[in-house]
Motif scaffolding. Structure first.
Motif, PDB file in Angstrom:
ATOM      1  N   LEU A  71       0.832  -1.199   0.000  1.00  0.00           N
ATOM      2  CA  LEU A  71       0.000   0.000   0.000  1.00  0.00           C
ATOM      3  C   LEU A  71       0.867   1.249   0.000  1.00  0.00           C
ATOM      4  O   LEU A  71       1.804   1.363   0.785  1.00  0.00           O
ATOM      5  N   ARG A  72       0.527   2.197  -0.882  1.00  0.00           N
ATOM      6  CA  ARG A  72       1.209   3.493  -0.933  1.00  0.00           C
ATOM      7  C   ARG A  72       0.361   4.493  -0.158  1.00  0.00           C
ATOM      8  O   ARG A  72      -0.835   4.640  -0.404  1.00  0.00           O
ATOM      9  N   VAL A  73       0.980   5.186   0.783  1.00  0.00           N
ATOM     10  CA  VAL A  73       0.275   6.150   1.619  1.00  0.00           C
ATOM     11  C   VAL A  73      -0.082   7.381   0.793  1.00  0.00           C
ATOM     12  O   VAL A  73       0.781   7.983   0.161  1.00  0.00           O
ATOM     13  N   GLY A  74      -1.352   7.728   0.823  1.00  0.00           N
ATOM     14  CA  GLY A  74      -1.844   8.931   0.165  1.00  0.00           C
ATOM     15  C   GLY A  74      -2.082  10.017   1.196  1.00  0.00           C
ATOM     16  O   GLY A  74      -1.481  10.000   2.276  1.00  0.00           O
ATOM     17  N   PRO A  75      -2.980  10.930   0.903  1.00  0.00           N
ATOM     18  CA  PRO A  75      -3.267  12.017   1.837  1.00  0.00           C
ATOM     19  C   PRO A  75      -3.721  11.494   3.202  1.00  0.00           C
ATOM     20  O   PRO A  75      -4.483  10.540   3.289  1.00  0.00           O
TER      21      PRO A  75
ATOM     22  N   VAL B 267      -3.677   0.573  -3.110  1.00  0.00           N
ATOM     23  CA  VAL B 267      -3.119  -0.771  -3.257  1.00  0.00           C
ATOM     24  C   VAL B 267      -2.284  -0.798  -4.532  1.00  0.00           C
ATOM     25  O   VAL B 267      -2.801  -0.589  -5.626  1.00  0.00           O
ATOM     26  N   GLU B 268      -0.968  -1.013  -4.389  1.00  0.00           N
ATOM     27  CA  GLU B 268      -0.065  -1.055  -5.541  1.00  0.00           C
ATOM     28  C   GLU B 268       0.249  -2.476  -5.979  1.00  0.00           C
ATOM     29  O   GLU B 268       0.612  -2.700  -7.120  1.00  0.00           O
ATOM     30  N   HIS B 269       0.145  -3.419  -5.067  1.00  0.00           N
ATOM     31  CA  HIS B 269       0.479  -4.807  -5.391  1.00  0.00           C
ATOM     32  C   HIS B 269      -0.364  -5.709  -4.516  1.00  0.00           C
ATOM     33  O   HIS B 269      -0.443  -5.524  -3.308  1.00  0.00           O
ATOM     34  N   ASP B 270      -1.017  -6.684  -5.143  1.00  0.00           N
ATOM     35  CA  ASP B 270      -1.847  -7.638  -4.412  1.00  0.00           C
ATOM     36  C   ASP B 270      -2.061  -8.848  -5.305  1.00  0.00           C
ATOM     37  O   ASP B 270      -2.607  -8.724  -6.394  1.00  0.00           O
ATOM     38  N   LEU B 271      -1.608  -9.998  -4.865  1.00  0.00           N
ATOM     39  CA  LEU B 271      -1.726 -11.206  -5.668  1.00  0.00           C
ATOM     40  C   LEU B 271      -3.123 -11.812  -5.603  1.00  0.00           C
ATOM     41  O   LEU B 271      -3.421 -12.746  -6.326  1.00  0.00           O
TER      42      LEU B 271
ATOM     43  N   ARG C  36      -7.179   0.338  -5.963  1.00  0.00           N
ATOM     44  CA  ARG C  36      -8.232   0.687  -5.004  1.00  0.00           C
ATOM     45  C   ARG C  36      -7.631   1.381  -3.803  1.00  0.00           C
ATOM     46  O   ARG C  36      -6.475   1.193  -3.465  1.00  0.00           O
ATOM     47  N   THR C  37      -8.444   2.187  -3.149  1.00  0.00           N
ATOM     48  CA  THR C  37      -8.002   2.930  -1.978  1.00  0.00           C
ATOM     49  C   THR C  37      -8.559   2.296  -0.719  1.00  0.00           C
ATOM     50  O   THR C  37      -9.714   1.882  -0.680  1.00  0.00           O
ATOM     51  N   SER C  38      -7.709   2.232   0.295  1.00  0.00           N
ATOM     52  CA  SER C  38      -8.106   1.665   1.576  1.00  0.00           C
ATOM     53  C   SER C  38      -7.710   2.640   2.680  1.00  0.00           C
ATOM     54  O   SER C  38      -6.537   2.996   2.792  1.00  0.00           O
ATOM     55  N   PRO C  39      -8.665   3.097   3.496  1.00  0.00           N
ATOM     56  CA  PRO C  39      -8.312   4.009   4.594  1.00  0.00           C
ATOM     57  C   PRO C  39      -7.706   3.226   5.760  1.00  0.00           C
ATOM     58  O   PRO C  39      -8.297   2.273   6.251  1.00  0.00           O
ATOM     59  N   ILE C  40      -6.501   3.616   6.172  1.00  0.00           N
ATOM     60  CA  ILE C  40      -5.811   2.935   7.268  1.00  0.00           C
ATOM     61  C   ILE C  40      -5.291   3.993   8.236  1.00  0.00           C
ATOM     62  O   ILE C  40      -4.678   4.982   7.821  1.00  0.00           O
ATOM     63  N   HIS C  41      -5.513   3.774   9.513  1.00  0.00           N
ATOM     64  CA  HIS C  41      -5.063   4.733  10.534  1.00  0.00           C
ATOM     65  C   HIS C  41      -3.540   4.719  10.618  1.00  0.00           C
ATOM     66  O   HIS C  41      -2.916   3.661  10.543  1.00  0.00           O
ATOM     67  N   VAL C  42      -2.925   5.895  10.793  1.00  0.00           N
ATOM     68  CA  VAL C  42      -1.471   5.995  10.832  1.00  0.00           C
ATOM     69  C   VAL C  42      -0.869   5.188  11.977  1.00  0.00           C
ATOM     70  O   VAL C  42       0.249   4.694  11.868  1.00  0.00           O
ATOM     71  N   ASP C  43      -1.593   5.024  13.074  1.00  0.00           N
ATOM     72  CA  ASP C  43      -1.070   4.220  14.180  1.00  0.00           C
ATOM     73  C   ASP C  43      -0.887   2.768  13.754  1.00  0.00           C
ATOM     74  O   ASP C  43       0.056   2.101  14.174  1.00  0.00           O
ATOM     75  N   ASN C  44      -1.776   2.268  12.912  1.00  0.00           N
ATOM     76  CA  ASN C  44      -1.629   0.904  12.414  1.00  0.00           C
ATOM     77  C   ASN C  44      -0.457   0.818  11.430  1.00  0.00           C
ATOM     78  O   ASN C  44       0.329  -0.130  11.478  1.00  0.00           O
ATOM     79  N   LEU C  45      -0.337   1.792  10.539  1.00  0.00           N
ATOM     80  CA  LEU C  45       0.772   1.802   9.587  1.00  0.00           C
ATOM     81  C   LEU C  45       2.117   1.903  10.310  1.00  0.00           C
ATOM     82  O   LEU C  45       3.111   1.314   9.870  1.00  0.00           O
ATOM     83  N   ALA C  46       2.153   2.618  11.394  1.00  0.00           N
ATOM     84  CA  ALA C  46       3.393   2.822  12.141  1.00  0.00           C
ATOM     85  C   ALA C  46       3.785   1.612  12.979  1.00  0.00           C
ATOM     86  O   ALA C  46       4.908   1.535  13.462  1.00  0.00           O
ATOM     87  N   ASN C  47       2.891   0.654  13.126  1.00  0.00           N
ATOM     88  CA  ASN C  47       3.163  -0.531  13.940  1.00  0.00           C
ATOM     89  C   ASN C  47       3.934  -1.553  13.101  1.00  0.00           C
ATOM     90  O   ASN C  47       3.383  -2.133  12.166  1.00  0.00           O
ATOM     91  N   PRO C  48       5.216  -1.814  13.422  1.00  0.00           N
ATOM     92  CA  PRO C  48       6.017  -2.738  12.615  1.00  0.00           C
ATOM     93  C   PRO C  48       5.528  -4.182  12.647  1.00  0.00           C
ATOM     94  O   PRO C  48       5.924  -4.991  11.814  1.00  0.00           O
TER      95      PRO C  48
ATOM     96  N   PRO D 202      -7.559  14.565   8.727  1.00  0.00           N
ATOM     97  CA  PRO D 202      -7.515  15.093  10.086  1.00  0.00           C
ATOM     98  C   PRO D 202      -7.890  14.048  11.143  1.00  0.00           C
ATOM     99  O   PRO D 202      -7.551  14.201  12.314  1.00  0.00           O
ATOM    100  N   ASP D 203      -8.554  12.973  10.717  1.00  0.00           N
ATOM    101  CA  ASP D 203      -8.921  11.910  11.653  1.00  0.00           C
ATOM    102  C   ASP D 203      -7.788  10.897  11.853  1.00  0.00           C
ATOM    103  O   ASP D 203      -7.945   9.922  12.582  1.00  0.00           O
ATOM    104  N   GLY D 204      -6.626  11.125  11.197  1.00  0.00           N
ATOM    105  CA  GLY D 204      -5.485  10.235  11.352  1.00  0.00           C
ATOM    106  C   GLY D 204      -5.486   9.056  10.402  1.00  0.00           C
ATOM    107  O   GLY D 204      -4.624   8.195  10.475  1.00  0.00           O
ATOM    108  N   ARG D 205      -6.437   9.023   9.485  1.00  0.00           N
ATOM    109  CA  ARG D 205      -6.498   7.925   8.504  1.00  0.00           C
ATOM    110  C   ARG D 205      -5.848   8.374   7.198  1.00  0.00           C
ATOM    111  O   ARG D 205      -6.084   9.475   6.719  1.00  0.00           O
ATOM    112  N   ALA D 206      -5.048   7.462   6.654  1.00  0.00           N
ATOM    113  CA  ALA D 206      -4.391   7.730   5.380  1.00  0.00           C
ATOM    114  C   ALA D 206      -5.141   7.000   4.284  1.00  0.00           C
ATOM    115  O   ALA D 206      -5.554   5.857   4.456  1.00  0.00           O
ATOM    116  N   ALA D 207      -5.328   7.661   3.158  1.00  0.00           N
ATOM    117  CA  ALA D 207      -5.934   7.028   1.988  1.00  0.00           C
ATOM    118  C   ALA D 207      -4.816   6.272   1.284  1.00  0.00           C
ATOM    119  O   ALA D 207      -4.001   6.858   0.583  1.00  0.00           O
TER     120      ALA D 207
END
Length: 126
Positions: free
Chosen positions: A33-37, A48-52, A61-73, A40-45
């Motif tokens: 997933l490539r992070v888009g904008p 999906v760049e690659h999916d088998l 397609r766009t998937s809203p994901i909270h930055v706290d989840n993206l930041a979790n390794p 203000p609610d902390g969700r990034a648009a």
């Protein structure tokens, strides 16, 4: 590019970064997933760049994901940081062209033609 948004887990998330989804149901799909904008609610648009899954039918397609989840390794692996993308502006044009031809019937020639056209090179009809 938007400012980096600090996450509660300590890793920062910025527009343009590329992440691999580490969810146990997504691991075999190699979903990236490539992070888009970032809203203000902390969700990034995230795009999906690659999916088998389903032959790549979900790419673009766009998937809203909270930055706290993206930041979790443990949930997402940072594959590419924004500096790598910003260093070469042709990357976005090339990626868009590859996504446009991607599909079950796409051939290496289709990808090469799209790359030539996107980068404005000679020989796109070869």
């Amino acid at each position: 590019m938007t400012d980096r948004v600090p996450a509660a887990t300590g890793r920062t998330v910025a527009e343009g970064q590329l992440y691999r989804d580490l969810d146990r149901y997504m691991a075999d799909r190699d979903r990236r997933l490539r992070v888009g904008p970032i809203g203000p609610d902390g969700r990034a648009a995230c795009v999906v760049e690659h999916d088998l899954h389903q032959g790549g039918a979900l790419i673009g397609r766009t998937s809203p994901i909270h930055v706290d989840n993206l930041a979790n390794p443990r949930k997402f692996e940072l594959v590419e940081d924004t500096d790598a993308v910003a260093a070469d502006p042709r990357y976005t044009r090339l990626l868009t062209a590859m996504a446009a031809v991607h599909g079950l019937a796409a051939t290496p020639r289709d990808y090469a033609r799209a790359a030539y056209d996107a980068l404005g090179l000679e020989g796109g009809d070869a």
